[in-house]
Design a protein around this motif. Structure first.
Motif, PDB file in Angstrom:
ATOM      1  N   VAL A 135    -166.042 -25.838   5.675  1.00 23.20           N
ATOM      2  CA  VAL A 135    -165.343 -25.605   6.951  1.00 23.20           C
ATOM      3  C   VAL A 135    -163.863 -25.326   6.698  1.00 23.20           C
ATOM      4  N   ALA A 136    -163.274 -26.082   5.772  1.00 22.04           N
ATOM      5  CA  ALA A 136    -161.851 -25.887   5.468  1.00 22.04           C
ATOM      6  C   ALA A 136    -161.599 -24.512   4.869  1.00 22.04           C
ATOM      7  N   GLU A 137    -162.477 -24.079   3.953  1.00 21.74           N
ATOM      8  CA  GLU A 137    -162.313 -22.764   3.347  1.00 21.74           C
ATOM      9  C   GLU A 137    -162.509 -21.658   4.379  1.00 21.74           C
ATOM     10  N   ARG A 138    -163.488 -21.853   5.249  1.00 24.36           N
ATOM     11  CA  ARG A 138    -163.745 -20.847   6.286  1.00 24.36           C
ATOM     12  C   ARG A 138    -162.544 -20.750   7.237  1.00 24.36           C
ATOM     13  N   THR A 139    -161.954 -21.890   7.554  1.00 26.72           N
ATOM     14  CA  THR A 139    -160.766 -21.898   8.417  1.00 26.72           C
ATOM     15  C   THR A 139    -159.633 -21.129   7.762  1.00 26.72           C
ATOM     16  N   GLU A 140    -159.478 -21.300   6.454  1.00 27.80           N
ATOM     17  CA  GLU A 140    -158.426 -20.592   5.730  1.00 27.80           C
ATOM     18  C   GLU A 140    -158.670 -19.084   5.725  1.00 27.80           C
ATOM     19  N   VAL A 141    -159.943 -18.679   5.620  1.00 28.07           N
ATOM     20  CA  VAL A 141    -160.279 -17.255   5.686  1.00 28.07           C
ATOM     21  C   VAL A 141    -159.847 -16.681   7.031  1.00 28.07           C
ATOM     22  N   PHE A 142    -160.164 -17.390   8.095  1.00 37.15           N
ATOM     23  CA  PHE A 142    -159.778 -16.915   9.427  1.00 37.15           C
ATOM     24  C   PHE A 142    -158.262 -16.867   9.574  1.00 37.15           C
ATOM     25  N   ARG A 143    -157.576 -17.827   8.971  1.00 37.93           N
ATOM     26  CA  ARG A 143    -156.119 -17.819   9.053  1.00 37.93           C
ATOM     27  C   ARG A 143    -155.550 -16.589   8.339  1.00 37.93           C
ATOM     28  N   ARG A 144    -156.097 -16.279   7.175  1.00 36.05           N
ATOM     29  CA  ARG A 144    -155.638 -15.097   6.434  1.00 36.05           C
ATOM     30  C   ARG A 144    -155.928 -13.815   7.209  1.00 36.05           C
ATOM     31  N   LEU A 145    -157.125 -13.729   7.772  1.00 33.26           N
ATOM     32  CA  LEU A 145    -157.494 -12.535   8.525  1.00 33.26           C
ATOM     33  C   LEU A 145    -156.608 -12.370   9.752  1.00 33.26           C
ATOM     34  N   ARG A 192    -158.866 -21.776  16.949  1.00 33.82           N
ATOM     35  CA  ARG A 192    -158.315 -22.928  16.228  1.00 33.82           C
ATOM     36  C   ARG A 192    -157.099 -22.532  15.400  1.00 33.82           C
ATOM     37  N   VAL A 193    -157.228 -21.452  14.606  1.00 35.61           N
ATOM     38  CA  VAL A 193    -156.101 -21.075  13.740  1.00 35.61           C
ATOM     39  C   VAL A 193    -154.931 -20.540  14.563  1.00 35.61           C
ATOM     40  N   ARG A 194    -155.221 -19.885  15.675  1.00 38.30           N
ATOM     41  CA  ARG A 194    -154.126 -19.406  16.527  1.00 38.30           C
ATOM     42  C   ARG A 194    -153.372 -20.575  17.143  1.00 38.30           C
ATOM     43  N   ALA A 195    -154.103 -21.617  17.540  1.00 43.07           N
ATOM     44  CA  ALA A 195    -153.457 -22.797  18.118  1.00 43.07           C
ATOM     45  C   ALA A 195    -152.622 -23.521  17.066  1.00 43.07           C
ATOM     46  N   GLU A 196    -153.142 -23.603  15.821  1.00 44.91           N
ATOM     47  CA  GLU A 196    -152.405 -24.287  14.754  1.00 44.91           C
ATOM     48  C   GLU A 196    -151.169 -23.522  14.339  1.00 44.91           C
ATOM     49  N   ASP A 197    -151.230 -22.181  14.401  1.00 45.59           N
ATOM     50  CA  ASP A 197    -150.104 -21.368  13.958  1.00 45.59           C
ATOM     51  C   ASP A 197    -149.122 -21.038  15.079  1.00 45.59           C
ATOM     52  N   ALA A 198    -149.452 -21.428  16.302  1.00 45.69           N
ATOM     53  CA  ALA A 198    -148.577 -21.100  17.434  1.00 45.69           C
ATOM     54  C   ALA A 198    -147.264 -21.861  17.302  1.00 45.69           C
ATOM     55  N   PRO A 199    -146.134 -21.177  17.560  1.00 43.88           N
ATOM     56  CA  PRO A 199    -144.822 -21.860  17.450  1.00 43.88           C
ATOM     57  C   PRO A 199    -144.710 -22.960  18.511  1.00 43.88           C
ATOM     58  N   GLU A 200    -144.062 -24.045  18.130  1.00 44.50           N
ATOM     59  CA  GLU A 200    -143.863 -25.138  19.067  1.00 44.50           C
ATOM     60  C   GLU A 200    -142.728 -24.818  20.026  1.00 44.50           C
ATOM     61  N   ASN A 201    -142.905 -25.214  21.270  1.00 43.63           N
ATOM     62  CA  ASN A 201    -141.853 -24.967  22.272  1.00 43.63           C
ATOM     63  C   ASN A 201    -140.743 -25.995  22.154  1.00 43.63           C
TER      64      ASN A 201
END
Length: 225
Positions: free
Chosen positions: A174-184, A216-225
């Motif tokens: 799951v962690a590796e798959r999440t990283e793939v999506f983050r890269r993509l 998930r990756v979009r939420a994690e990478d979203a800038p904090e307000n």
């Protein structure tokens, strides 16, 4: 840069039409080693609206490359990308510049790309370096695919992710798959319409799962307000 916003700007079509008239002249200035490509960023899957010369093999209606998608993802904050060097799948070396096209309001609506096939020129440089005894280690080159088909751009992004992981994309944690999506996501490839079904098939996932990982990756990478 939202597509619906740029599509509603009447100046965008005029800007791109003006640039299109310059494409043949720019290409002829540099000759056979040159290709000039004009992109309309409002249509990622068929962004090429004018092309002169044959370096990358693209034609009108071809999609954006990963380099273009990455710039598009940065939106109106993107900068021109000048004098970068890439290696094509057939081994040729291309020197390029991507010049963004903006409306009077500063909104990015397209890009004018100049590509020079410098393969033989680099060979001459190496010969001169050998004769002078200076050697030439050369700079690292980006590798990218220019194709008339969006699927080839998506496939390249997936192949790069698989190479970096060193494992088949269908056998990931799951962690590796999440990283793939983050890269993509960071490459901007999800701006192409066929990416979700293509990725779902390659990773053996449902489309719903793809959307869940992407959210998930979009939420994690979203800038904090």
């Amino acid at each position: 840069m939202a597509a619906d916003e740029t599509a509603a700007d009447p100046s965008a079509d005029e800007l791109l039409a003006s640039c299109a008239r310059m494409v043949p002249g720019l290409q002829q200035t540099f000759g056979g080693i040159c290709e000039v490509v004009l992109h309309d960023y409002r249509r990622t899957d068929r962004s090429v609206i004018a092309v002169a010369g044959q370096v990358t093999g693209r034609e009108v209606g071809s999609p954006m490359s990963r380099i273009g998608l990455s710039m598009l993802r940065r939106g109106d904050d993107a900068d021109d990308d000048l004098n970068y060097v890439t290696r094509l799948p057939d081994g040729r070396v291309v020197k390029s510049s991507t010049l963004l096209i903006r409306t009077a309001a500063g909104r990015v609506v397209g890009a004018l790309c100049v590509n020079l096939d410098v393969t033989e020129l680099r060979g001459f440089r190496q010969i001169l370096a050998d004769l002078a005894g200076t050697g030439d280690e050369g700079e690292p080159l980006r590798s990218t695919t220019f194709s008339p088909e969006p699927d080839a751009v998506i496939q390249e992004a997936l192949a790069d992710a698989e190479t970096r992981l060193g494992r088949p994309l269908t056998r990931l944690t799951v962690a590796e798959r999440t990283e793939v999506f983050r890269r993509l996501e960071r490459t901007g490839v999800f701006q192409l319409r066929r990416t979700v079904p293509f990725v779902a098939e390659r990773l053996g996932l449902s489309r719903a799962s793809v959307y869940n990982y992407l959210a998930r990756v979009r939420a994690e990478d979203a800038p904090e307000n």
